[in-house]
Write an enzyme that holds these catalytic residues in place. Sequence first.
Site, PDB file in Angstrom:
ATOM      1  N   ASP A 135       0.862  -1.179   0.000  1.00 20.32           N
ATOM      2  CA  ASP A 135       0.000   0.000   0.000  1.00 20.32           C
ATOM      3  C   ASP A 135       0.904   1.237   0.000  1.00 20.32           C
ATOM      4  O   ASP A 135       2.092   1.161   0.348  1.00 20.32           O
ATOM      5  CB  ASP A 135      -0.893  -0.034   1.246  1.00 20.32           C
ATOM      6  CG  ASP A 135      -1.707   1.231   1.405  1.00 20.32           C
ATOM      7  OD1 ASP A 135      -2.408   1.610   0.454  1.00 20.32           O
ATOM      8  OD2 ASP A 135      -1.629   1.853   2.485  1.00 20.32           O
ATOM      9  N   ASP A 151      -0.201   5.200   0.740  1.00 20.77           N
ATOM     10  CA  ASP A 151      -0.447   6.234   1.756  1.00 20.77           C
ATOM     11  C   ASP A 151      -0.590   5.626   3.142  1.00 20.77           C
ATOM     12  O   ASP A 151      -1.432   4.748   3.369  1.00 20.77           O
ATOM     13  CB  ASP A 151      -1.701   7.022   1.401  1.00 20.77           C
ATOM     14  CG  ASP A 151      -1.555   7.770   0.086  1.00 20.77           C
ATOM     15  OD1 ASP A 151      -0.986   8.871   0.113  1.00 20.77           O
ATOM     16  OD2 ASP A 151      -1.991   7.239  -0.955  1.00 20.77           O
ATOM     17  N   ASP A 171      -2.135  -0.249   5.870  1.00 23.18           N
ATOM     18  CA  ASP A 171      -2.367   0.449   7.138  1.00 23.18           C
ATOM     19  C   ASP A 171      -3.822   0.747   7.448  1.00 23.18           C
ATOM     20  O   ASP A 171      -4.173   0.983   8.610  1.00 23.18           O
ATOM     21  CB  ASP A 171      -1.615   1.783   7.138  1.00 23.18           C
ATOM     22  CG  ASP A 171      -2.296   2.822   6.256  1.00 23.18           C
ATOM     23  OD1 ASP A 171      -2.444   2.563   5.044  1.00 23.18           O
ATOM     24  OD2 ASP A 171      -2.698   3.882   6.776  1.00 23.18           O
TER      25      ASP A 171
END
Length: 276
Positions: A42, A44, A222
């Site tokens: 991922d 961001d 996240d």
Amino acid sequence: MVDRKLAEGIVRENVPQPGRASSKLAASELAQRLSEYAFLLDIDGTLLDLAPTPREVWVPPDLAETLSCLHDRTSGALALVSGRSLNDIDLIFAPEQFPAVGGHGAEMRISGDSEAVATHAPPMDKELKRRLAAIAKLSPGILLEDKGYSLALHYRLAPHAEKAIYAAVSLIRAELPNAPIEVLPGKCVCEIKQSGFDKATGVRELMTHQPFRGRRPIFIGDDVTDESVFAIMPDLGGLAFSVGRRAQGVIDHFDEPRDVRAWLAGLIDGEAGARR
């Protein structure tokens, strides 16, 4: 918390199963076996620190080099998995271009030099998108981001507007109960996308193609939108790590994106040492 032993210890051979103690994954050992793994990352909040707006993210100069080296040393088995569009991903990491799953699974590129393809994801209805976009007018500081297959309402600059945004989205959904959409709550963002695809469907499709096919995936994410990928890692014989919190279904977590970047850099250093 992933400590120094993560970068210096030993890889446990077995993929953790539900109910078993989690294992540490070490860069020093893993670096010698890169041909067995695929890295799915991922962006961001995982590779990059979050910024007030999506356009303000900062890519550390050495990160693109690390990703490029890891891409080369895995024979191309590295992909970015993001809610961002492929075009946006390319702008962030320019001039580098990596394999990627974009738009929460709506788009995919198998290799850095291949054409992007849609993964059977229809664009959002224009009238529905217009109605959702109008929510941005609720308060100054709400940033509207049109991703084609989805629409994101960022409120990091207007945190007081969170409840009003979700209430407005709920009202539209109540008025259009048959609209095939899903709401994805994130870190100071409310994203609305077409139903029928997500990051997990994109990753499953990606893993059927070379050079990813037959490898053990390692996914790091996240946010709530990454949880669908955490959930399928056991099915793929893979390993999942979260950032900032220990999410359900992961075997360990990193505290911050800088820890992820350091760990990835350690893979490159370890692989170079193993070749000496």
